[in-house]
Structures are given as C-alpha cells and as structure tokens.
Write an enzyme that holds these catalytic residues in place. Structure first.
Site, short mmCIF file in Angstrom:
data_model
loop_
_atom_site.label_atom_id
_atom_site.label_comp_id
_atom_site.label_asym_id
_atom_site.label_seq_id
_atom_site.Cartn_x
_atom_site.Cartn_y
_atom_site.Cartn_z
N TYR A 53 0.84 -1.19 0.00
CA TYR A 53 0.00 0.00 0.00
C TYR A 53 0.88 1.25 0.00
O TYR A 53 1.59 1.53 0.97
CB TYR A 53 -0.93 0.02 1.21
CG TYR A 53 -1.96 -1.08 1.25
CD1 TYR A 53 -2.21 -1.89 0.14
CD2 TYR A 53 -2.72 -1.31 2.39
CE1 TYR A 53 -3.15 -2.90 0.18
CE2 TYR A 53 -3.68 -2.31 2.44
CZ TYR A 53 -3.88 -3.11 1.33
OH TYR A 53 -4.84 -4.11 1.38
N SER A 208 -13.42 -5.00 0.56
CA SER A 208 -14.36 -4.41 -0.40
C SER A 208 -15.80 -4.80 -0.05
O SER A 208 -16.55 -5.27 -0.90
CB SER A 208 -14.03 -4.84 -1.83
OG SER A 208 -14.70 -4.03 -2.77
N PRO A 209 -16.21 -4.58 1.21
CA PRO A 209 -17.56 -4.99 1.62
C PRO A 209 -18.68 -4.17 1.00
O PRO A 209 -19.84 -4.57 1.06
CB PRO A 209 -17.52 -4.78 3.14
CG PRO A 209 -16.53 -3.67 3.33
CD PRO A 209 -15.46 -3.93 2.30
N LEU A 210 -18.31 -3.03 0.39
CA LEU A 210 -19.33 -2.19 -0.26
C LEU A 210 -19.27 -2.30 -1.78
O LEU A 210 -19.75 -1.43 -2.50
CB LEU A 210 -19.16 -0.73 0.18
CG LEU A 210 -19.44 -0.48 1.66
CD1 LEU A 210 -19.12 0.96 2.04
CD2 LEU A 210 -20.88 -0.82 2.01
N GLY A 212 -16.88 -2.06 -4.05
CA GLY A 212 -16.19 -1.00 -4.79
C GLY A 212 -16.92 0.32 -4.77
O GLY A 212 -16.66 1.20 -5.59
N GLY A 213 -17.85 0.49 -3.84
CA GLY A 213 -18.60 1.73 -3.74
C GLY A 213 -20.02 1.63 -4.27
O GLY A 213 -20.85 2.51 -4.02
N LEU A 214 -20.33 0.55 -4.98
CA LEU A 214 -21.68 0.40 -5.54
C LEU A 214 -22.73 0.39 -4.42
O LEU A 214 -23.80 0.99 -4.56
CB LEU A 214 -21.77 -0.90 -6.34
CG LEU A 214 -23.14 -1.18 -6.99
CD1 LEU A 214 -23.43 -0.16 -8.08
CD2 LEU A 214 -23.19 -2.60 -7.56
N LEU A 215 -22.41 -0.25 -3.31
CA LEU A 215 -23.39 -0.41 -2.23
C LEU A 215 -23.45 0.79 -1.28
O LEU A 215 -24.07 0.71 -0.23
CB LEU A 215 -23.08 -1.70 -1.45
CG LEU A 215 -23.20 -2.98 -2.27
CD1 LEU A 215 -22.72 -4.18 -1.49
CD2 LEU A 215 -24.64 -3.19 -2.74
N LYS A 218 -24.22 5.66 -4.24
CA LYS A 218 -23.87 6.88 -4.99
C LYS A 218 -23.92 6.68 -6.50
O LYS A 218 -23.75 7.65 -7.25
CB LYS A 218 -22.50 7.37 -4.56
CG LYS A 218 -21.35 6.42 -4.88
CD LYS A 218 -20.03 7.00 -4.36
CE LYS A 218 -18.86 6.06 -4.63
NZ LYS A 218 -17.59 6.61 -4.10
#
Length: 337
Positions: A53, A208-210, A212-215, A218
């Site tokens: 990272y 990535s529990p969301l 990639g941001g889809l959940l 937005k």
C-alpha cells in the site's frame, strides 16, 4: 463496537477493521491520524495494511501514529499487514519465498515501529515457491516473536486447505484468518473459499464490503461511473462512461438494499455492512475510507440491526447465479442424497 474472536485463535478483534489502502495515496498523514483516532474512539482495535500500500507509506503512517500514542492505547491495537506483491524491480523482491518474507517482515516492523506484528498475512498464493519453504519461514518468524499469528488473503479453497493440512502435518502453526473479497455483490466465495476457511476454523475478514462503492448508493443505472473510482474498473471503455457494464444482477441487489434502507431508516451502506456482519464465520469487516466523514458513515453499521426478514430478502436477491453443476441445483442435490 463489539469484539469477536479471530477464528480459533485466542485473539479478539473489533467487528470493524480499519483498512488503510488509501493512506499515503488518497489520504494524507494528518487525515489518516485523525481517522485512526476516530476509529479508536468508536471502539475499534483492529487496523489492516500491507507493505504494497503506497509502497510502504501506509505502514509508515500507522507507525508514526502508534509512536505518537505510546502506552496503553498503542498496546491494545491489533495491527495486521501483508506481503507477497513486488516492492521493487528485483526479481526476488516478491512472492512467498523465505528470503522475501524474512526481509518483508523486517521492513514492516521498521515502518510500523513495532517489535512484533500481530497478524501477518500472505497477500496471495505464490505458485513459484514451494509451500514447505513458505511455512518454514512463517514458523521461524512466529518462534522468534516477530509475528504472533499469520493469515491468508485472496487464496482459493484448495489453497486454503493445502496450507492448513501441510502446516498440521509439519507440526507448525496453522493460519488463523482468511481475507477474501466478499459483499452482497460478490458472493461467489461462498461456493468453495468460505466453506474451506470455516472448515479450518479461520476467521473471515471481508475486503471491499461495499462492492467497490456500488453499495454506498452513490451510483445508479443512468449515471456514468468515474474511471478513477473504486467501481471504475467495471466500465467497458477507457472513459468510464458506461454504467450499463455493471451487471443487472448487481443493480437489482442495490435496489433491494435501497428499499431495506428506506423501510428501516438505516443508511444504505450500513445495510450492506450489517448484512455482512451477520454472515457465518465473519470475524471483522474491513472498511476503508478517504477521510473521517466516509469512515463515520461506515461505522454506523455497528449500531444497525436488520430484522430476520430483511436479512432473508437481501440474501435471496443477492444469491449468485451458478451453473446447474456443481454449484447449482443438481450439485446441491448430490450433497443432499
């Protein structure tokens, strides 16, 4: 925030883990320190990073924060890091060889400014290195006190089982955790990877529990997906303007999450995270953020309770489509006979 046992180990970690992939890239050191302060104030004790990272900068930022909080606070934190991917152009500066892992652990200790790594994880399977060599390096690091526990990340089911069985046959310490991509829109890991992890007593740490941001809610079907966002890699062209390249199944899942959010009064992201926290074997969910505001939104999930009916609806709509055999109807029938 509650704390859960990490697999079969004696280690207890907060049900939310602060993911730090943004540190040193999208998040400045000052903001990162503020985020870690907020995380601790919310009851968190588990921070996840990796040497890859920001080429080690994420670890350095965590190390400077730990040094500024010497004493009881720093001592109660559980720090997890990972190694496997290239850190330079040197052909030996990657993988899971004894040479690379030994040097990677030493480098992480220096950057984190700690004497031992609580959880050291293999960032992925290494097909170039014999497993015996990898496990002997991890056993040596454990015996010397440089790491306390080790875990796996991005391993397939058969790879998990091979690591566990080989370690037991050799009399060395087995892994205690598995870190896979897992969310309402990425449930294929339930076919082989999660059963293998649970069967071996590994604590599951979803990343990535969301989705990639889809959940987060937005995005929608009619809006373009920015190519620089977490979801940008799903776009079918370099401009990132084709939101239709997100599978229709995923949009239906988001619709169900939105409906649950509206009915329950729970934020959309919290609905997705709360569902994940209710899945068997999950010890902690890794949440990443660019700033304190985003982190605060994710942490709301620990105060959110979904009804059994809501959990059932979300599980049903997000069930991944599988071929008839071996994971579909015919495959299930073979196991039930």
């Amino acid at each position: 925030m509650q704390h859960r046992r990490l697999g079969r180990s004696g280690l207890f970690v907060s049900e939310m883990c602060l993911g730090t992939m943004t540190f040193g890239a999208e998040t400045t050191e000052r903001e990162a320190h503020s985020m870690m302060d907020s995380f601790v104030e919310a009851g968190g004790n588990f921070i996840d990073t990796a040497n890859a990272y920001s080429s080690g900068v994420s670890e350095e930022i965590i190390g400077s924060w730990l040094r500024s909080h010497r004493g009881a606070l720093a001592d109660r934190m559980i720090i997890a890091t990972k190694a496997r991917f290239p850190m330079s152009s040197d052909v030996n500066d990657k993988g899971a060889s004894r040479r690379h892992l030994t040097r990677a652990i030493e480098a992480s200790l220096r950057r984190l400014k700690v004497e031992t790594i609580d959880l050291f994880q293999l960032h992925a399977w290494d097909p170039r290195t014999e497993l015996d060599e990898t496990l002997s390096a991890l056993e040596r690091a454990t015996d010397s006190g440089k790491i306390q526990y080790y875990g796996l990340s991005n391993f397939d089911g058969w790879q998990i089982s091979k690591v566990v069985m080989t370690s037991l046959l050799q009399g060395g310490p087995p892994p205690v955790s598995m870190q896979p991509q897992y969310s309402l829109v990425a449930r294929e890991v339930e076919w082989e990877i999660l059963p293998a992890a649970r069967d071996s007593g590994l604590g599951i740490l979803p990343w990535s529990p969301l989705g990639g941001g889809l959940l987060t809610g937005k995005y929608d079907r009619d809006s373009p997906i920015p190519p620089t966002g977490r979801l940008g890699h799903l776009a079918s062209d370099s401009t990132g303007t084709k939101s239709a390249t997100v599978a229709e199944h995923s949009w239906k899942i988001l619709d169900a999450v939105r409906a649950t959010s509206l009915e329950s009064g729970i934020p959309i992201a919290s609905v997705a995270l709360a569902w994940l926290l209710n899945q068997p074997g999950v010890s902690s969910v890794i949440v990443g953020a660019r700033d304190r505001t985003q982190l605060a939104e994710s942490l709301k999930a620990v105060r959110s309770t979904l009804s059994p009916d809501a959990l059932a609806v979300l599980s049903a709509v997000s069930e991944p489509t599988a071929a008839d055999y071996p994971y579909g109807t015919r495959g299930r029938e073979q196991h039930e006979r």
